[in-house]
Design an enzyme around this catalytic site. Structure first.
Site, PDB file in Angstrom:
ATOM      1  N   ASP A  64      44.735  32.982  32.090  1.00 47.33           N
ATOM      2  CA  ASP A  64      43.281  33.078  32.300  1.00 47.33           C
ATOM      3  C   ASP A  64      42.701  31.832  32.972  1.00 47.33           C
ATOM      4  O   ASP A  64      41.803  31.933  33.797  1.00 47.33           O
ATOM      5  CB  ASP A  64      42.558  33.271  30.962  1.00 47.33           C
ATOM      6  CG  ASP A  64      42.869  34.622  30.332  1.00 47.33           C
ATOM      7  OD1 ASP A  64      43.392  35.490  31.048  1.00 47.33           O
ATOM      8  OD2 ASP A  64      42.589  34.788  29.134  1.00 47.33           O
TER       9      ASP A  64
HETATM   10  P1  NAP Z   1      46.582  32.835  28.283  1.00 45.52           P
HETATM   11  O1  NAP Z   1      45.553  33.357  29.204  1.00 45.52           O
HETATM   12  O2  NAP Z   1      46.541  33.270  26.867  1.00 45.52           O
HETATM   13  O3  NAP Z   1      48.022  33.194  28.932  1.00 45.52           O
HETATM   14  C1  NAP Z   1      49.197  32.754  28.348  1.00 45.52           C
HETATM   15  C2  NAP Z   1      50.360  33.248  29.185  1.00 45.52           C
HETATM   16  O4  NAP Z   1      51.525  32.602  28.697  1.00 45.52           O
HETATM   17  C3  NAP Z   1      50.596  34.739  29.071  1.00 45.52           C
HETATM   18  O5  NAP Z   1      50.235  35.381  30.273  1.00 45.52           O
HETATM   19  C4  NAP Z   1      52.092  34.874  28.755  1.00 45.52           C
HETATM   20  O6  NAP Z   1      52.693  35.735  29.716  1.00 45.52           O
HETATM   21  C5  NAP Z   1      52.612  33.444  28.898  1.00 45.52           C
HETATM   22  N1  NAP Z   1      53.596  33.096  27.868  1.00 45.52           N
HETATM   23  C6  NAP Z   1      53.552  33.350  26.552  1.00 45.52           C
HETATM   24  N2  NAP Z   1      54.635  32.860  25.938  1.00 45.52           N
HETATM   25  C7  NAP Z   1      55.394  32.274  26.899  1.00 45.52           C
HETATM   26  C8  NAP Z   1      56.637  31.588  26.895  1.00 45.52           C
HETATM   27  N3  NAP Z   1      57.346  31.409  25.768  1.00 45.52           N
HETATM   28  N4  NAP Z   1      57.110  31.108  28.068  1.00 45.52           N
HETATM   29  C9  NAP Z   1      56.415  31.305  29.218  1.00 45.52           C
HETATM   30  N5  NAP Z   1      55.233  31.922  29.277  1.00 45.52           N
HETATM   31  C10 NAP Z   1      54.729  32.410  28.133  1.00 45.52           C
HETATM   32  O7  NAP Z   1      46.605  31.239  28.242  1.00 45.52           O
HETATM   33  P2  NAP Z   1      45.656  30.165  28.935  1.00 45.52           P
HETATM   34  O8  NAP Z   1      45.695  30.312  30.419  1.00 45.52           O
HETATM   35  O9  NAP Z   1      46.038  28.874  28.316  1.00 45.52           O
HETATM   36  O10 NAP Z   1      44.200  30.597  28.507  1.00 45.52           O
HETATM   37  C11 NAP Z   1      43.696  30.377  27.206  1.00 45.52           C
HETATM   38  C12 NAP Z   1      42.831  31.551  26.834  1.00 45.52           C
HETATM   39  O11 NAP Z   1      42.465  31.434  25.448  1.00 45.52           O
HETATM   40  C13 NAP Z   1      41.541  31.593  27.644  1.00 45.52           C
HETATM   41  O12 NAP Z   1      41.161  32.916  27.928  1.00 45.52           O
HETATM   42  C14 NAP Z   1      40.539  30.948  26.686  1.00 45.52           C
HETATM   43  O13 NAP Z   1      39.214  31.379  26.943  1.00 45.52           O
HETATM   44  C15 NAP Z   1      41.036  31.451  25.347  1.00 45.52           C
HETATM   45  N6  NAP Z   1      40.593  30.607  24.246  1.00 45.52           N
HETATM   46  C16 NAP Z   1      40.925  29.299  24.179  1.00 45.52           C
HETATM   47  C17 NAP Z   1      40.420  28.485  23.188  1.00 45.52           C
HETATM   48  C18 NAP Z   1      40.720  27.020  23.106  1.00 45.52           C
HETATM   49  O14 NAP Z   1      40.044  26.321  22.345  1.00 45.52           O
HETATM   50  N7  NAP Z   1      41.698  26.527  23.845  1.00 45.52           N
HETATM   51  C19 NAP Z   1      39.584  29.033  22.210  1.00 45.52           C
HETATM   52  C20 NAP Z   1      39.305  30.385  22.282  1.00 45.52           C
HETATM   53  C21 NAP Z   1      39.807  31.170  23.295  1.00 45.52           C
HETATM   54  P3  NAP Z   1      54.086  36.473  29.372  1.00 45.52           P
HETATM   55  O15 NAP Z   1      53.820  37.277  28.138  1.00 45.52           O
HETATM   56  O16 NAP Z   1      54.380  37.304  30.574  1.00 45.52           O
HETATM   57  O17 NAP Z   1      55.107  35.413  29.137  1.00 45.52           O
END
Ligand code: NAP
Length: 457
Positions: A384
Site C-alpha cells: 500500500d
Molecule cells: P501491506 O500493504 O500490508 O503489504 C504487505 C505486503 O507484504 C503484502 O502485499 C504481502 O504480499 C507481502 N508479504 C507478506 N509477508 C511477506 C514475506 N514473508 N516476504 C515477502 N513479502 C511478504 O504493507 P505496507 O506497504 O507496509 O502498508 C502498511 C499498511 O498498513 C497500510 O495500508 C497502512 O495504512 C496500514 N496501517 C499501518 C499502521 C501503522 O501504524 N504502521 C496502522 C494501521 C494501518 P504477499 O502475500 O504476496 O507476500
C-alpha cells in the site's frame, strides 16, 4: 513536613523527566535516551511514593510488586512482531488499575467526596473500564485469538449509541445520587460492554490507531485518578499520556489519509476488500541473478521496507545486503513510510534492531525527491505504501494517501511471496509497470540469496 517536600520534589523531578522522555521519543536518534529518561521519571515517582509517611501497609505494595513482576517480565520478552498485542495488554492492565483504584476510593470514601472528586472518579472508572475490555479485544484480534476482520451486524451503530447513552445516564444519575451503588456498578457494566462494542467493528490492521486512542483514554483515566487521589504526578503523567496518544492517533490517520470517524466506524477491512481496482497488463518476473547484477552496478539503491519485511524478519538480511553494496561504493538509503508495517515506527524499530545507522534512514518526504536519481528501488514486502493509485487515481479508496514514489526510480524490484494484496485489499498498479520486476519468495530468503549472488558479480 520534610517528607512532604521530598515527595513533591520527586514528583516534580518525575514530571520533568516524563516531558524530556516524550521529547526524546519524537526522533529515532534520541528515542532510546527518551525511554531511559521516562523510566527514570517513573522510578523517581515510585521511590517518592514509597517514602510517603502515610504509607503503612508495605506488605501489599511488596505483593503487588511480586505479582506485577511475574506478569511483566515474561511480557517484556515477546518477539518484536508481537509488540502491538503486548502493548494492548499493557493498556488493559493500566486501565484496569485505574478503574480498581476508583472502585476502592468509592467503596472507602463513598459519599464523603465533593462533587469535583466524584465527577473525576466516575470519569476515571468509566474510561478505565471501557479501555480495559477494548484493549483486551484489540490484543485478542492482533494475536489472532479472535477474528481480525471487522465484526459488524445490522443496527450496530444504534446499539452502540443506546449503550453509550445508558452509560452516560448512569454516570449522571449516580453523580446526582452518589449513594445509589447500583447506578455506579451499572455504569461500569455498560462501560465494559461498550469497550468491546467499540473495538469489534474495527479491522485488526487498524488496531494501532485504536490502540493509541485507547492509550489516550487510559492516560486520561489516570489523570482523573490523580484528581481523585490529589496526586500531582498522576495528573501530569496521565495528561501527557492522554494527549500524546490522541495526537499520535490523529497523525496515523493523516498518514493513511483517513478520518478518525472512518477508522472507528468505517469497518475498513470489511468494505474495501471488494474494490480491488482494475489493473491491466502482466507482472514481469525477474531472476535473482538479474537483480544481483542491477544492484552490483548501481550508483544508488533505495530499500523501501513494509509489513512483509516484519513478517519475514528480514531486517538483518537487508542490512547485510546493504553493507555489501556500500563496500562496493554504492550509496544505500532506506525510505521509511510513516505507516509502513502495522504500528508507528515499526520499520525504524526493526532496522535499528539490525543496527542500520539512523543516518541511512530517510523519511518519506526526504526520500521522494531522491528517487529519480536512484538506479534501483528495492521494495521489501511493502504494498500500500508504494501504491501509485493513491497519487494517480482519485477514485481509489486510498486516493490522497502519501506514498513513497518508487515508480520514479530507474528500476524497481519488488520482493514478495506471490500475488497477495496489502492491508487495503487493493491491487497495486506498480507491480504491472514496465519499470518493475517481481522477485517472488520470502523476503528474508530473497535478500540472503541476493547477498550471495552480489558477491559473485
Ligand atoms: P501491506 O500493504 O500490508 O503489504 C504487505 C505486503 O507484504 C503484502 O502485499 C504481502 O504480499 C507481502 N508479504 C507478506 N509477508 C511477506 C514475506 N514473508 N516476504 C515477502 N513479502 C511478504 O504493507 P505496507 O506497504 O507496509 O502498508 C502498511 C499498511 O498498513 C497500510 O495500508 C497502512 O495504512 C496500514 N496501517 C499501518 C499502521 C501503522 O501504524 N504502521 C496502522 C494501521 C494501518 P504477499 O502475500 O504476496 O507476500
Amino acid at each position: 513536613m520534610n517528607s512532604t517536600y521530598f515527595l513533591e520534589a520527586t514528583y516534580l523531578l518525575a514530571s520533568i523527566l516524563f516531558i524530556l522522555g516524550l521529547k526524546g521519543l519524537s526522533h529515532p536518534d534520541s528515542a532510546r535516551k527518551g525511554m531511559i529518561l521516562a523510566a527514570a521519571g517513573m522510578a523517581a515517582a515510585v521511590l517518592g511514593t514509597l517514602f510517603h509517611p502515610e504509607i503503612i501497609h508495605y506488605q501489599w505494595i511488596a505483593l503487588g510488586l511480586i505479582v506485577g513482576s511475574c506478569i511483566g517480565i515474561p511480557m517484556a520478552m515477546v518477539p518484536m512482531t508481537a509488540m502491538p498485542q503486548r502493548t494492548a495488554l499493557s493498556h488493559a492492565f493500566g486501565a484496569l488499575a485505574a478503574s480498581l483504584v476508583g472502585v476502592a476510593e468509592y467503596t472507602m470514601n463513598g459519599t464523603h467526596m465533593g462533587p469535583v472528586k466524584m465527577g473525576a472518579l466516575g470519569f476515571e472508572v468509566m474510561l478505565g473500564s471501557l479501555t480495559t475490555t477494548g484493549s483486551l479485544i484489540a490484543a485478542a484480534k492482533l494475536q489472532e485469538l479472535m477474528r481480525g476482520t471487522p465484526i459488524q451486524f445490522k443496527g450496530q451503530h444504534i446499539v452502540n449509541l443506546l449503550l453509550f447513552v445508558t452509560m452516560l445516564g448512569c454516570y449522571i444519575g449516580w453523580q446526582l445520587n452518589p449513594e445509589m451503588v447500583a447506578l455506579f456498578y451499572s455504569m461500569i457494566a455498560c462501560a465494559l460492554v461498550f469497550g468491546v462494542m467499540l473495538v469489534i467493528p474495527i479491522g485488526a490492521a487498524d488496531m494501532p490507531v485504536v490502540m493509541s486512542l485507547l492509550n489516550s483514554y487510559a492516560g486520561l483515566s489516570s489523570a482523573a485518578t490523580g484528581f481523585v487521589l490529589s496526586n500531582n504526578v498522576l495528573i501530569i503523567a496521565g495528561t501527557l499520556d492522554g494527549f500524546s496518544g490522541f495526537i499520535l492517533s490523529i497523525l496515523m490517520c493523516r498518514a493513511m489519509n483517513r478520518s478518525m470517524v472512518n477508522v472507528l466506524f468505517g469497518g475498513f477491512g470489511a468494505i474495501v476488500g471488494t474494490d480491488t481496482g482494475a489493473v491491466g497488463g502482466a507482472m514481469r518476473e525477474v531472476s535473482l541473478d538479474d537483480v544481483a547484477v542491477q544492484l552490483a552496478y548501481a550508483n544508488q539503491v533505495v530499500f523501501v521496507p513494509g509489513y512483509g519485511m516484519a513478517t519475514a524478519q528480514a531486517q538483518h538480511a537487508v542490512r547485510e545486503l546493504g553493507n555489501l553494496l556500500e563496500e562496493r561504493g554504492i550509496s544505500v538509503k532506506y525510505g521509511i513510510h510513516p505507516v509502513a508495517g502495522r504500528m508507528p515506527g515499526h520499520m525504524n524499530v526493526l532496522l535499528a534492531e539490525a543496527n542500520v545507522p539512523y543516518s541511512s534512514l530517510y523519511e518519506m518526504e526526504q526520500i521522494n525527491p531522491e528517487l529519480q536519481a536512484t538506479d534501483v528501488a528495492v521494495v521489501i514486502g511493502a504494498n500500500d505504501v508504494v501504491n501509485p493509485d493513491a497519487r494517480d487515481n482519485p477514485k481509489s479508496p486510498i486516493a490522497g494517501m502519501p506514498i513513497i514514489e518508487v515508480d520514479r526510480a530507474k528500476s524497481v524490484v519488488v520482493l514478495k511471496r506471490g500475488k497477495g494484496k496489502g492491508f487495503s485489499g487493493l491491487e497495486n498498479p506498480l507491480f504491472f509497470k514496465p519499470v518493475t520486476g517481481m522477485l517472488y519468495g520470502d523476503a528474508k530468503a530473497s535478500l540472503t540469496n541476493l547477498a550471495q549472488a552480489v558477491q559473485k558479480v
